[in-house]
Write a protein that holds these residues in place. Structure first.
Motif, PDB file in Angstrom:
ATOM      1  N   ALA A 159      -2.878 -13.597  10.840  1.00 30.00           N
ATOM      2  CA  ALA A 159      -2.635 -14.980  10.411  1.00 30.00           C
ATOM      3  C   ALA A 159      -1.173 -15.388  10.561  1.00 30.00           C
ATOM      4  N   PHE A 160      -0.313 -14.468  10.948  1.00 32.71           N
ATOM      5  CA  PHE A 160       1.120 -14.744  11.076  1.00 32.71           C
ATOM      6  C   PHE A 160       1.332 -16.012  11.915  1.00 32.71           C
ATOM      7  N   PRO A 161       2.254 -16.946  11.544  1.00 33.21           N
ATOM      8  CA  PRO A 161       3.353 -16.784  10.576  1.00 33.21           C
ATOM      9  C   PRO A 161       2.968 -16.934   9.101  1.00 33.21           C
ATOM     10  N   ARG A 162       1.708 -17.284   8.817  1.00 35.08           N
ATOM     11  CA  ARG A 162       1.287 -17.228   7.412  1.00 35.08           C
ATOM     12  C   ARG A 162       1.238 -15.758   6.995  1.00 35.08           C
ATOM     13  N   VAL A 163       1.678 -15.453   5.779  1.00 36.82           N
ATOM     14  CA  VAL A 163       1.766 -14.059   5.325  1.00 36.82           C
ATOM     15  C   VAL A 163       0.968 -13.906   4.033  1.00 36.82           C
ATOM     16  N   PRO A 164      -0.327 -13.593   4.135  1.00 38.39           N
ATOM     17  CA  PRO A 164      -1.135 -13.413   2.919  1.00 38.39           C
ATOM     18  C   PRO A 164      -0.708 -12.223   2.078  1.00 38.39           C
ATOM     19  N   VAL A 165      -0.154 -11.177   2.721  1.00 41.96           N
ATOM     20  CA  VAL A 165       0.298  -9.987   1.996  1.00 41.96           C
ATOM     21  C   VAL A 165       1.728  -9.676   2.420  1.00 41.96           C
ATOM     22  N   ARG A 166       2.600  -9.602   1.436  1.00 40.23           N
ATOM     23  CA  ARG A 166       4.013  -9.351   1.710  1.00 40.23           C
ATOM     24  C   ARG A 166       4.378  -7.930   1.292  1.00 40.23           C
ATOM     25  N   ALA A 167       5.132  -7.253   2.154  1.00 41.38           N
ATOM     26  CA  ALA A 167       5.658  -5.927   1.849  1.00 41.38           C
ATOM     27  C   ALA A 167       7.145  -6.055   1.519  1.00 41.38           C
ATOM     28  N   VAL A 168       7.518  -5.573   0.339  1.00 40.29           N
ATOM     29  CA  VAL A 168       8.899  -5.706  -0.144  1.00 40.29           C
ATOM     30  C   VAL A 168       9.482  -4.306  -0.317  1.00 40.29           C
ATOM     31  N   PRO A 169      10.595  -3.996   0.370  1.00 41.71           N
ATOM     32  CA  PRO A 169      11.180  -2.658   0.225  1.00 41.71           C
ATOM     33  C   PRO A 169      11.762  -2.453  -1.163  1.00 41.71           C
ATOM     34  N   ARG A 170      11.511  -1.277  -1.696  1.00 38.07           N
ATOM     35  CA  ARG A 170      12.084  -0.855  -2.968  1.00 38.07           C
ATOM     36  C   ARG A 170      12.552   0.588  -2.796  1.00 38.07           C
ATOM     37  N   GLU A 171      13.442   1.038  -3.648  1.00 38.82           N
ATOM     38  CA  GLU A 171      13.964   2.394  -3.520  1.00 38.82           C
ATOM     39  C   GLU A 171      12.822   3.407  -3.548  1.00 38.82           C
ATOM     40  N   GLY A 172      12.717   4.183  -2.486  1.00 38.09           N
ATOM     41  CA  GLY A 172      11.695   5.222  -2.411  1.00 38.09           C
ATOM     42  C   GLY A 172      10.333   4.745  -1.974  1.00 38.09           C
ATOM     43  N   GLY A 173      10.205   3.448  -1.617  1.00 39.00           N
ATOM     44  CA  GLY A 173       8.882   2.982  -1.208  1.00 39.00           C
ATOM     45  C   GLY A 173       8.814   1.488  -1.007  1.00 39.00           C
ATOM     46  N   TRP A 174       7.614   0.939  -1.246  1.00 42.35           N
ATOM     47  CA  TRP A 174       7.338  -0.469  -0.966  1.00 42.35           C
ATOM     48  C   TRP A 174       6.464  -1.057  -2.062  1.00 42.35           C
ATOM     49  N   ARG A 175       6.657  -2.356  -2.306  1.00 40.54           N
ATOM     50  CA  ARG A 175       5.769  -3.091  -3.196  1.00 40.54           C
ATOM     51  C   ARG A 175       5.010  -4.127  -2.369  1.00 40.54           C
ATOM     52  N   PHE A 176       3.717  -4.247  -2.644  1.00 39.85           N
ATOM     53  CA  PHE A 176       2.873  -5.174  -1.906  1.00 39.85           C
ATOM     54  C   PHE A 176       2.406  -6.295  -2.833  1.00 39.85           C
ATOM     55  N   GLU A 177       2.549  -7.520  -2.342  1.00 39.13           N
ATOM     56  CA  GLU A 177       2.192  -8.712  -3.108  1.00 39.13           C
ATOM     57  C   GLU A 177       1.297  -9.607  -2.259  1.00 39.13           C
ATOM     58  N   GLY A 178       0.278 -10.201  -2.875  1.00 41.74           N
ATOM     59  CA  GLY A 178      -0.557 -11.155  -2.158  1.00 41.74           C
ATOM     60  C   GLY A 178      -2.033 -10.851  -2.298  1.00 41.74           C
ATOM     61  N   LYS A 179      -2.810 -11.315  -1.330  1.00 43.00           N
ATOM     62  CA  LYS A 179      -4.261 -11.158  -1.395  1.00 43.00           C
ATOM     63  C   LYS A 179      -4.809 -10.716  -0.054  1.00 43.00           C
ATOM     64  N   VAL A 180      -5.551  -9.627  -0.074  1.00 42.69           N
ATOM     65  CA  VAL A 180      -6.323  -9.182   1.099  1.00 42.69           C
ATOM     66  C   VAL A 180      -7.657  -9.923   1.046  1.00 42.69           C
ATOM     67  N   PRO A 181      -7.933 -10.821   1.995  1.00 39.25           N
ATOM     68  CA  PRO A 181      -9.152 -11.627   1.894  1.00 39.25           C
ATOM     69  C   PRO A 181     -10.443 -10.823   2.030  1.00 39.25           C
ATOM     70  N   TRP A 182     -10.397  -9.768   2.858  1.00 41.18           N
ATOM     71  CA  TRP A 182     -11.614  -9.003   3.131  1.00 41.18           C
ATOM     72  C   TRP A 182     -11.303  -7.518   3.133  1.00 41.18           C
ATOM     73  N   TYR A 183     -12.059  -6.780   2.374  1.00 41.49           N
ATOM     74  CA  TYR A 183     -11.969  -5.313   2.446  1.00 41.49           C
ATOM     75  C   TYR A 183     -13.390  -4.759   2.334  1.00 41.49           C
ATOM     76  N   THR A 184     -13.818  -4.061   3.356  1.00 36.25           N
ATOM     77  CA  THR A 184     -15.193  -3.575   3.453  1.00 36.25           C
ATOM     78  C   THR A 184     -15.285  -2.104   3.064  1.00 36.25           C
ATOM     79  N   GLY A 185     -16.372  -1.760   2.395  1.00 35.77           N
ATOM     80  CA  GLY A 185     -16.620  -0.369   2.041  1.00 35.77           C
ATOM     81  C   GLY A 185     -16.109   0.012   0.666  1.00 35.77           C
ATOM     82  N   TRP A 186     -15.843  -0.994  -0.190  1.00 33.64           N
ATOM     83  CA  TRP A 186     -15.323  -0.686  -1.528  1.00 33.64           C
ATOM     84  C   TRP A 186     -16.346   0.156  -2.294  1.00 33.64           C
TER      85      TRP A 186
END
Length: 349
Positions: free
Chosen positions: A123-150
């Motif tokens: 969907a870029f340049p729209r960003v439904p899920v944002r990855a933000v760097p943090r010390e030692g890893g990453w934080r993820f913010e937003g919504k995954v519209p579809w995830y199959t096999g839950w």
């Protein structure tokens, strides 16, 4: 469909005949059971493209395609759940990362099964899920519209986009946890059985060692968009299954024969294109063939409905299930360019 003398193809055919086809209508209404996933694992099909040194089969791409056709034609919901698994395996096998040594072998052998949560990156340049760097890893913010096999998958390949337009792929456990909340299972017109949810990400923290790949969004698109323009083997699997029904119906043999010959030709063209390097300038040609495959899928499933008559309206009708699965495949993995090409084809007749 061709016959490939490979053990995985034979195993897929046996699985389809003994389990998937007889129970497909029930699964369509009730959901993919864990026992189906276990049967796919036992058949070795989760490791079809995985490296041999990690316990996989490292089978030729022709085998991967044929097993996908067999599974999708037998029970598209089961196929769709397990097909997610192969992308994380390919990424882990292709790119060196700490996550590879931890996950590739259990994924290749079927000890674990993976799902994917990254279609939203298209969907870029729209960003439904944002990855933000943090010390030692990453934080993820937003919504995954579809995830199959839950509820069936053990891990997921999740992607987010940074403020600098870099795509970050990570592997995380596929379970509710701090920062990750699933929706209720979606009720869909087709493939509700595949246990699809949306995922709310509210500060999901992922350690650096879980990163599989980081790539500029433009670089990701150059690889992803030509690949997404290829016709899916499932389109052919469902279409052939529908034509089998037509061929067995009164007055349907000639229709099935004619459509099958045309489908065989498009299948050859689609796979020949898929075997070429994924150049950006090949997208229009790939989408043209993909659209022709869609046309024949629609014709095959429509023929199955017509051949079945009023019985096709019953929810336990195989023809009706295949028609709904065909409808799903028209939009599965759809990109904006694919949508424009398909709509343009329909407008021009």
């Amino acid at each position: 469909m061709t016959t490939t003398p490979h053990a995985l193809v034979t195993g897929a055919q046996r699985l389809a005949h003994d389990l998937l086809v007889p129970r497909a209508e029930r699964v369509d209404q009730e959901g993919v059971p864990a026992s189906h996933v276990e049967a796919v694992k036992r058949a070795g099909l989760l490791g079809v493209v995985a490296p041999r040194e990690y316990g996989g089969a490292d089978a030729p791409v022709s085998v991967a395609r044929e097993t996908a056709e067999i599974l999708s034609g037998a029970c598209c919901s089961t196929w769709f759940v397990q097909t997610q698994h192969h992308t994380p395996v390919k990424l882990l096998a292709t790119y060196d990362s700490p996550a590879r040594e931890k996950l590739l072998r259990p994924l290749a052998t079927g000890e674990l099964m993976a799902g994917i949560a990254f279609a939203h990156v298209r969907a870029f340049p729209r960003v439904p899920v944002r990855a933000v760097p943090r010390e030692g890893g990453w934080r993820f913010e937003g919504k995954v519209p579809w995830y199959t096999g839950w509820g069936l998958n053990d891990v997921m390949l999740l992607a987010g986009v940074t403020d600098t337009a870099e795509v970050v792929f990570v592997c995380v456990e596929a379970r509710e946890q701090p920062g990750l909340t699933p929706s209720a299972p979606m009720r869909l017109a087709a493939l509700s059985a595949a246990r699809t949810v949306s995922l709310e990400l509210d500060g999901l923290w992922v350690p650096e060692e879980a990163v599989v790949l980081r790539a500029p969004q433009e670089e990701f698109a150059l690889i992803d968009l030509p690949r997404a323009a290829n016709a899916s083997p499932a389109v052919f699997g469902v279409a052939y299954a529908a034509l089998d029904l037509v061929a067995r119906s009164p007055d349907g043999e000639e229709t099935a024969r004619s459509l099958r010959a045309r489908l065989d030709q498009v299948r050859r063209e689609a796979y020949a294109l898929a075997d070429r390097p994924a150049a950006a300038d090949s997208v229009p040609e790939r989408l043209a063939v993909k659209t022709r495959a869609f046309d024949l899928l629609r014709a095959a499933t429509t023929a199955a409905i017509v051949a079945g008559g009023g019985r096709s309206m019953a929810l336990d009708s195989r023809a009706q299930r295949l028609a709904r699965e065909g409808m799903f495949l028209l939009v599965q993995g759809q990109t904006a360019e694919a949508r424009r090409t398909h709509l343009g084809s329909l407008a021009s007749g």
